[in-house]
Design an enzyme around this catalytic site. Structure first.
Site, PDB file in Angstrom:
ATOM      1  N   ASP A  68      36.637  46.594  40.012  1.00  0.00           N
ATOM      2  CA  ASP A  68      35.729  47.156  41.011  1.00  0.00           C
ATOM      3  C   ASP A  68      36.537  47.984  42.013  1.00  0.00           C
ATOM      4  O   ASP A  68      35.970  48.635  42.894  1.00  0.00           O
ATOM      5  CB  ASP A  68      34.893  46.062  41.687  1.00  0.00           C
ATOM      6  CG  ASP A  68      35.735  45.016  42.381  1.00  0.00           C
ATOM      7  OD1 ASP A  68      36.974  45.050  42.246  1.00  0.00           O
ATOM      8  OD2 ASP A  68      35.154  44.142  43.064  1.00  0.00           O
ATOM      9  N   SER A  69      37.859  48.012  41.833  1.00  0.00           N
ATOM     10  CA  SER A  69      38.708  48.946  42.593  1.00  0.00           C
ATOM     11  C   SER A  69      38.351  50.387  42.232  1.00  0.00           C
ATOM     12  O   SER A  69      38.852  51.323  42.830  1.00  0.00           O
ATOM     13  CB  SER A  69      40.188  48.675  42.311  1.00  0.00           C
ATOM     14  OG  SER A  69      40.441  48.667  40.925  1.00  0.00           O
ATOM     15  N   ASP A 107      35.224  43.815  35.642  1.00  0.00           N
ATOM     16  CA  ASP A 107      34.977  43.111  36.904  1.00  0.00           C
ATOM     17  C   ASP A 107      33.488  43.001  37.166  1.00  0.00           C
ATOM     18  O   ASP A 107      32.754  43.981  36.968  1.00  0.00           O
ATOM     19  CB  ASP A 107      35.563  43.940  38.057  1.00  0.00           C
ATOM     20  CG  ASP A 107      36.679  43.234  38.787  1.00  0.00           C
ATOM     21  OD1 ASP A 107      36.826  42.008  38.635  1.00  0.00           O
ATOM     22  OD2 ASP A 107      37.419  43.929  39.496  1.00  0.00           O
ATOM     23  N   LYS A 137      35.762  39.434  34.752  1.00  0.00           N
ATOM     24  CA  LYS A 137      36.545  38.823  35.831  1.00  0.00           C
ATOM     25  C   LYS A 137      35.658  38.752  37.063  1.00  0.00           C
ATOM     26  O   LYS A 137      34.857  39.656  37.296  1.00  0.00           O
ATOM     27  CB  LYS A 137      37.786  39.669  36.124  1.00  0.00           C
ATOM     28  CG  LYS A 137      38.584  39.207  37.340  1.00  0.00           C
ATOM     29  CD  LYS A 137      39.900  39.913  37.488  1.00  0.00           C
ATOM     30  CE  LYS A 137      39.859  41.170  38.321  1.00  0.00           C
ATOM     31  NZ  LYS A 137      39.283  41.035  39.660  1.00  0.00           N
ATOM     32  N   GLU A 139      35.612  36.938  41.349  1.00  0.00           N
ATOM     33  CA  GLU A 139      36.416  36.330  42.399  1.00  0.00           C
ATOM     34  C   GLU A 139      35.919  34.940  42.763  1.00  0.00           C
ATOM     35  O   GLU A 139      34.718  34.673  42.696  1.00  0.00           O
ATOM     36  CB  GLU A 139      36.390  37.243  43.642  1.00  0.00           C
ATOM     37  CG  GLU A 139      36.948  38.627  43.345  1.00  0.00           C
ATOM     38  CD  GLU A 139      36.916  39.560  44.552  1.00  0.00           C
ATOM     39  OE1 GLU A 139      36.482  39.125  45.649  1.00  0.00           O
ATOM     40  OE2 GLU A 139      37.330  40.722  44.396  1.00  0.00           O
ATOM     41  N   GLU A 206      46.180  37.545  43.728  1.00  0.00           N
ATOM     42  CA  GLU A 206      46.429  38.748  44.532  1.00  0.00           C
ATOM     43  C   GLU A 206      46.952  38.368  45.917  1.00  0.00           C
ATOM     44  O   GLU A 206      46.357  37.543  46.614  1.00  0.00           O
ATOM     45  CB  GLU A 206      45.119  39.564  44.659  1.00  0.00           C
ATOM     46  CG  GLU A 206      45.302  40.840  45.445  1.00  0.00           C
ATOM     47  CD  GLU A 206      44.145  41.837  45.268  1.00  0.00           C
ATOM     48  OE1 GLU A 206      43.231  41.590  44.439  1.00  0.00           O
ATOM     49  OE2 GLU A 206      44.171  42.867  45.964  1.00  0.00           O
TER      50      GLU A 206
HETATM   51  O1  KIV Z   1      39.588  45.631  40.872  1.00  0.00           O
HETATM   52  C1  KIV Z   1      40.801  45.499  40.687  1.00  0.00           C
HETATM   53  O2  KIV Z   1      41.542  46.455  40.475  1.00  0.00           O
HETATM   54  C2  KIV Z   1      41.348  44.154  40.739  1.00  0.00           C
HETATM   55  C3  KIV Z   1      42.826  43.999  40.695  1.00  0.00           C
HETATM   56  C4  KIV Z   1      43.352  44.288  42.050  1.00  0.00           C
HETATM   57  C5  KIV Z   1      43.247  42.676  40.182  1.00  0.00           C
HETATM   58  O3  KIV Z   1      40.620  43.219  40.846  1.00  0.00           O
END
Ligand code: KIV
Length: 289
Positions: A68-69, A107, A137, A139, A206
């Site tokens: 989600d980055s 994510d 993934k 959180e 992280e």
């Molecule tokens: O979204 C992302 O890039 C991440 C990484 C920082 C692990 O979750």
């Protein structure tokens, strides 16, 4: 014979599928645990589109994270909180089409899983069915253990994410190292153990002190993937723009292994100059009747 950069030597016995072999074998969940047992470092990079996914996959990255980055790195948002499933899905599809060997991890964005295990399952199913991802993934620790359990028992591999969790940056008080001090370190261990027990296949750590991440890595049977969590993790992940030196702000824990932003700037300026001087297109780039 020299190996391509980033590839493992084919002569070395690896727990992971070989890089550059035909037919290509996909990195799967059993390889992650086997790599940890073998003491082999796992590699992960973010990717948000087809061309970069292809380059990273061919180079031999083990896992591609459609993070989600994408929010702050590609879509111009301030962070990850505004990112939606609808914004993630086209990126997940493109990366999945470009990755032949790497496991594609998608994510789950903020608001698409927290409310219940059922909500997480609905979002994860879209990532696999519509996006072609192999895992998701999200959180959180103990509070999402039931989510992990439902997804795992429904056939969806889950990668956890602990330490600094960007979707919670408002409650964490900004981008801050997590797990400093005995109580916080103990909480991290409890969270990590609950994810492992619920069936998570790996956990991203992280911005966690290196010694705390090392302790977690020793205590878990699933691999830890560090980002700002020191060298003792079982693997490492970086946002690809930080890894490749695209320019702009990068966190202290990142390292630029190239200067792709500067090269793109150079190429763009030479294109503009050649067009303006009437040198491009030349005879070779022109069709004739
Ligand atoms: O979204 C992302 O890039 C991440 C990484 C920082 C692990 O979750």
């Amino acid at each position: 014979m020299s190996e391509p950069d980033g590839a493992r030597g084919l002569s070395q016995r690896s727990a992971l599928p070989p890089v550059g072999a035909e037919p290509v074998r996909r990195v799967r969940v059993q390889h992650l645990r086997a790599a940890k047992q073998n003491g082999e470092k796992l590699t992960m990079l973010t990717a948000y589109d087809l061309p970069t996914a292809r380059i990273f996959d061919t180079a031999g990255v083990d896992m591609l994270l459609v993070g989600d980055s994408i929010g702050d790195n590609m879509l111009g948002h301030d962070g990850t909180i505004p990112v939606t499933l609808e914004e993630m899905l086209p990126a997940v599809r493109a990366v999945s089409r470009g990755a032949k060997r790497a496991m594609v991890v998608a994510d789950l964005p903020f608001g698409s899983y927290e409310a219940s295990p059922q909500q997480a399952m609905t979002s994860a199913a879209r990532m696999l069915k519509e996006g072609g991802a192999h895992a998701v993934k999200f959180e959180g620790g103990l509070r999402v253990a039931e989510h992990v359990r439902l997804l795992t028992s429904s056939g969806v591999p889950v990668v956890g994410h602990l330490g600094f969790t960007p979707q919670s940056e408002n409650i964490l008080g900004g981008k801050r190292v997590q797990g400093r001090g005995d109580a916080a370190a103990h909480q991290l261990l409890t969270d990590a153990k609950s994810l492992e027990e619920a069936g998570a296949v790996a956990v991203a750590l992280e911005m966690v002190p290196g010694d705390v991440a090392a302790h977690l890595t020793r205590d878990l049977t699933i691999p830890t993937i560090g980002i700002g969590a020191g060298a003792e993790c079982d693997g490492q992940v970086l946002v690809w723009l930080d890894m490749a030196g695209m320019g702009g702000w990068s966190p202290r824990f990142a390292k630029a292994f190239g200067a792709v932003g500067a090269e793109l700037d150079r190429a763009t300026r030479s294109y503009l100059a050649e067009v303006r001087r009437g040198e491009f297109p030349g005879t070779e780039q022109t069709y004739w009747s």
